[in-house]
Design a protein around this motif. Structure first.
Motif, PDB file in Angstrom:
ATOM      1  N   LEU A  49       0.827  -1.211   0.000  1.00 48.62           N
ATOM      2  CA  LEU A  49       0.000   0.000   0.000  1.00 48.62           C
ATOM      3  C   LEU A  49       0.854   1.251   0.000  1.00 48.62           C
ATOM      4  CD1 LEU A  49      -2.770  -1.062   2.532  1.00 48.62           C
ATOM      5  CD2 LEU A  49      -2.948  -0.903   0.045  1.00 48.62           C
ATOM      6  N   ARG A  50       1.924   1.245   0.771  1.00 50.89           N
ATOM      7  CA  ARG A  50       2.823   2.396   0.829  1.00 50.89           C
ATOM      8  C   ARG A  50       3.459   2.630  -0.540  1.00 50.89           C
ATOM      9  NH1 ARG A  50       5.414   0.792   5.049  1.00 50.89           N
ATOM     10  NH2 ARG A  50       7.040  -0.291   3.921  1.00 50.89           N
ATOM     11  N   ASP A  51       3.906   1.578  -1.201  1.00 52.42           N
ATOM     12  CA  ASP A  51       4.508   1.705  -2.529  1.00 52.42           C
ATOM     13  C   ASP A  51       3.502   2.240  -3.539  1.00 52.42           C
ATOM     14  OD1 ASP A  51       6.850   0.750  -1.454  1.00 52.42           O
ATOM     15  OD2 ASP A  51       6.679  -1.262  -2.364  1.00 52.42           O
ATOM     16  N   LYS A  52       2.253   1.798  -3.453  1.00 50.16           N
ATOM     17  CA  LYS A  52       1.215   2.299  -4.360  1.00 50.16           C
ATOM     18  C   LYS A  52       0.990   3.790  -4.140  1.00 50.16           C
ATOM     19  CE  LYS A  52      -2.376  -0.362  -5.406  1.00 50.16           C
ATOM     20  NZ  LYS A  52      -3.589  -1.195  -5.177  1.00 50.16           N
ATOM     21  N   ASP A  53       1.005   4.233  -2.873  1.00 50.50           N
ATOM     22  CA  ASP A  53       0.829   5.655  -2.562  1.00 50.50           C
ATOM     23  C   ASP A  53       1.976   6.478  -3.135  1.00 50.50           C
ATOM     24  OD1 ASP A  53      -1.541   5.222  -1.254  1.00 50.50           O
ATOM     25  OD2 ASP A  53      -0.653   5.231   0.750  1.00 50.50           O
ATOM     26  N   GLN A  54       3.186   5.969  -3.037  1.00 52.37           N
ATOM     27  CA  GLN A  54       4.346   6.700  -3.569  1.00 52.37           C
ATOM     28  C   GLN A  54       4.265   6.843  -5.074  1.00 52.37           C
ATOM     29  OE1 GLN A  54       7.805   4.675  -2.119  1.00 52.37           O
ATOM     30  NE2 GLN A  54       7.529   5.407  -0.017  1.00 52.37           N
TER      31      GLN A  54
END
Length: 59
Positions: A49-54
């Motif tokens: 999820l964090r990678d998708k947000d970035q």
């Protein structure tokens, strides 16, 4: 709602799951696998999820 999936596991892993059920660790092999998936998602899901947000911020 539950969705059925099919997986293939080495015999040794299946036997270990069966032993866990026989020892009372889990009521069924399916529950043991669901528990393993929950742990995997807890450990790695936030990173995804964090990678998708970035990625969305870079666009």
């Amino acid at each position: 709602m539950m969705k059925r999936i099919t997986i293939r596991l080495p015999q040794q892993q299946v036997e270990m799951l069966e032993q866990m059920v026989e020892a009372g660790e889990f009521p069924t092999i399916s529950e043991a696998v669901r528990d393993a998936v929950r742990v995997l998602i807890e450990r790695r899901g936030n990173r995804i999820l964090r990678d998708k947000d970035q990625v969305s911020f870079k666009v």
